[in-house]
Design an enzyme around this catalytic site. Structure first.
Site, PDB file in Angstrom:
ATOM      1  N   HIS A 167       0.807  -1.216   0.000  1.00 41.44           N
ATOM      2  CA  HIS A 167       0.000   0.000   0.000  1.00 41.44           C
ATOM      3  C   HIS A 167       0.838   1.264   0.000  1.00 41.44           C
ATOM      4  O   HIS A 167       0.337   2.343   0.309  1.00 41.44           O
ATOM      5  CB  HIS A 167      -0.945  -0.005   1.204  1.00 41.44           C
ATOM      6  CG  HIS A 167      -1.959  -1.108   1.151  1.00 41.44           C
ATOM      7  ND1 HIS A 167      -2.726  -1.471   2.235  1.00 41.44           N
ATOM      8  CD2 HIS A 167      -2.331  -1.935   0.132  1.00 41.44           C
ATOM      9  CE1 HIS A 167      -3.532  -2.480   1.887  1.00 41.44           C
ATOM     10  NE2 HIS A 167      -3.297  -2.772   0.628  1.00 41.44           N
ATOM     11  N   CYS A 179       3.286  12.801 -13.441  1.00 43.50           N
ATOM     12  CA  CYS A 179       4.370  13.003 -14.412  1.00 43.50           C
ATOM     13  C   CYS A 179       5.449  11.942 -14.263  1.00 43.50           C
ATOM     14  O   CYS A 179       6.356  11.855 -15.087  1.00 43.50           O
ATOM     15  CB  CYS A 179       4.971  14.399 -14.258  1.00 43.50           C
ATOM     16  SG  CYS A 179       6.094  14.578 -12.836  1.00 43.50           S
TER      17      CYS A 179
END
Length: 339
Positions: A167, A179
């Site tokens: 996680h 990006c």
């Protein structure tokens, strides 16, 4: 473009009549494990509880897979983010763990995670973290899957090659605009000056103003939050998996490949109800590869679905794991040091 299969999304499991709660990752879990094996048989045949029998099994085993949850960090005194009644201030904590919440109120979400980071940095790894780290060092074919985002396993010296943070981590920051920029292992506390109210320490008998819903949230301008140095336009966000997001597909493929390499001798399930997909599915996969399931959990209900060939050890992982692994790692003192 790669699309994450729905089965790999972090999602709650339907539990019909079973009580649903949340764990330290913010994931909905059922109190009843969804991985089951011959349930009617398992409920009438109690699992093994002998420490000596497990030690013999571990000494003769080659491949061990571990799945860990919030119970691993319990002895570190690390609070879950839920707070009383499932609220953080006057917000449902799980409602802050979504991309939509960050898009709407990035300052509030960052304060929430900056506080969690601060509490995790104040906590120290416990004997369970150190025991798992030592077992990983001693075992050639060992893999630990952690659902925790608190960073305590890496700080205990767990080899990176034998640890998968399913996680994500509170200490990774990544570009919200995707990006590709990731700032890993950022231990700055606070992350930026504007988030300093989340990194204050108060005496035990006093409440941090940030946690008091009657005290206004300190005003924070978006321009004062962490921004991506790569694309220059996007905000940085916590590097954890939020609801509705897919887990790292390459990491999941690595785990599947590891399981498929050969027989799995032991499946350790430590401090977790194992009721959140896709993590819970790994227990079934390990069973199909021949694994004996070994559950360490203070909740006696965790033993209900185990067979007579499996093991159940009820209690705190920090007390139990050093005893279970002693034949491989040596004797551990109260500070987590091996004598």
């Amino acid at each position: 473009m790669y699309h994450t299969p729905r089965s790999l999304l972090l999602r709650p499991i339907s539990a019909s009549s079973h009580l649903m709660v949340t764990d330290s990752t913010g994931s909905f879990v059922s109190r009843r494990p969804i991985w089951t094996r011959h349930m009617a048989y398992a409920q009438t045949m109690a699992p093994r509880t002998s420490v000596d029998e497990f030690k013999e099994l571990l000494n003769s085993s080659n491949r061990v897979l571990a799945l860990c949850g919030a119970g691993l960090s319990a002895a570190s005194g690390l609070p879950t983010f839920r707070g009383a009644g499932g609220l953080w201030r006057n917000h449902q904590a799980t409602s802050l763990a979504t991309p939509e919440a960050f898009e709407d109120e990035p300052a509030l979400v960052w304060l929430f995670y900056a506080w969690r980071r601060h509490m995790a940095l104040r906590a120290k790894p416990n004997r369970a973290h150190y025991a798992l780290a030592e077992l990983a060092k001693k075992s050639d074919d060992f893999l630990c899957l952690s659902q925790n985002v608190d960073g305590l396993s890496p700080r205990a010296g767990h080899p990176e090659s034998k640890l998968r943070l399913l996680h994500g981590s509170l200490f990774d920051n990544k570009c919200f605009d995707e990006c590709g920029y990731v700032d890993r292992d950022n231990l700055n506390d606070p992350v930026c000056p504007a988030l300093a109210p989340a990194a204050e320490d108060y005496p035990p008998d006093k409440t941090l103003p940030l946690l008091d819903p009657n005290v206004a949230v300190p005003p924070i301008m978006i321009e004062d939050l962490p921004h991506c140095p790569n694309c220059k336009s996007g905000l940085l966000r916590p590097g954890v998996v939020w609801f509705g997001e897919g887990l790292d597909s390459l990491m999941l493929m690595e785990v599947d490949n590891w399981i498929m390499l050969g027989r799995v001798d032991i499946m350790l399930v430590i401090g977790t109800a194992a009721a959140v997909y896709p993590a819970a599915g790994y227990i079934r996969k390990a069973q199909r590869k021949g694994a004996i399931v070994v559950v360490v959990n203070p909740d006696p209900d965790s033993a209900e679905v185990l067979s007579q060939n499996d093991f159940f050890f009820q209690g705190d992982a920090a007390e139990i794991l050093p005893r279970l692994f002693e034949g491989v790692i040596g004797k551990m003192d109260e500070h987590g040091q091996i004598s």
